[in-house]
Design an enzyme around this catalytic site. Structure first.
Site, PDB file in Angstrom:
ATOM      1  N   CYS A  25       0.806  -1.222   0.000  1.00 55.28           N
ATOM      2  CA  CYS A  25       0.000   0.000   0.000  1.00 55.28           C
ATOM      3  C   CYS A  25       0.842   1.277   0.000  1.00 55.28           C
ATOM      4  O   CYS A  25       0.307   2.365  -0.156  1.00 55.28           O
ATOM      5  CB  CYS A  25      -0.952   0.007   1.187  1.00 55.28           C
ATOM      6  SG  CYS A  25      -2.207  -1.290   1.090  1.00 55.28           S
ATOM      7  N   HIS A  69     -12.287   8.854 -10.057  1.00 54.87           N
ATOM      8  CA  HIS A  69     -11.116   9.030 -10.919  1.00 54.87           C
ATOM      9  C   HIS A  69     -10.232  10.194 -10.450  1.00 54.87           C
ATOM     10  O   HIS A  69      -9.737  10.977 -11.251  1.00 54.87           O
ATOM     11  CB  HIS A  69     -11.529   9.165 -12.388  1.00 54.87           C
ATOM     12  CG  HIS A  69     -11.967   7.862 -12.958  1.00 54.87           C
ATOM     13  ND1 HIS A  69     -13.254   7.405 -12.789  1.00 54.87           N
ATOM     14  CD2 HIS A  69     -11.293   6.928 -13.650  1.00 54.87           C
ATOM     15  CE1 HIS A  69     -13.357   6.225 -13.381  1.00 54.87           C
ATOM     16  NE2 HIS A  69     -12.183   5.904 -13.900  1.00 54.87           N
ATOM     17  N   GLU A 108     -12.616  -1.472  -0.393  1.00 52.80           N
ATOM     18  CA  GLU A 108     -11.573  -1.272  -1.399  1.00 52.80           C
ATOM     19  C   GLU A 108     -11.473  -2.479  -2.326  1.00 52.80           C
ATOM     20  O   GLU A 108     -11.092  -2.344  -3.479  1.00 52.80           O
ATOM     21  CB  GLU A 108     -10.213  -1.072  -0.728  1.00 52.80           C
ATOM     22  CG  GLU A 108     -10.091   0.206   0.038  1.00 52.80           C
ATOM     23  CD  GLU A 108      -8.728   0.370   0.669  1.00 52.80           C
ATOM     24  OE1 GLU A 108      -8.330   1.527   0.868  1.00 52.80           O
ATOM     25  OE2 GLU A 108      -8.049  -0.634   0.958  1.00 52.80           O
TER      26      GLU A 108
END
Length: 118
Positions: A25, A69, A108
């Protein structure tokens, strides 16, 4: 208690640069996020709703305009882009507009969820 939920989707990138360099991550990466908002009430309104789902369209607009986005580090700050912090952010945003907000969950990946519920 009556409870309703509505689900929203967006795609975004983030990076948890404060983690060790070998942590996956810590690298720039993206997710297809799912946000589920839960509203609750002990009674229903005159139309028989906790809240009309159509009224939640403003959350979709907010997500589309500010999160979809985008690079979340730029939207929320570099250390705030975890799923846990997203859940709290969306909870606070919803609670200010919909007093019936009880919780927000953020995913996620299909196997991971974070929830904020006071």
């Amino acid at each position: 208690m009556y409870r309703i939920t509505k689900e929203f989707h967006f795609s975004a990138s983030h990076q948890l640069a404060h983690l060790p360099a070998d942590h996956q991550c810590a690298r720039l990466h993206g997710h297809n996020y799912i946000v589920v908002v839960e509203l609750a009430g002990e009674t229903l309104n005159a139309d028989g709703f906790v809240r009309d789902y159509h009224e939640l369209k403003v959350l979709k607009t907010y997500i589309d305009e500010h999160f979809d986005h985008r690079h979340l580090n730029e939207v929320l700050g570099s250390s705030m882009s975890t799923a846990e912090n997203l859940a709290r952010h969306f909870y606070d945003w919803c609670k200010a507009r919909f007093p019936e907000t009880a919780a927000v969950k953020v995913s996620e990946t299909p196997k991971t969820w974070a929830e904020y519920r006071p």
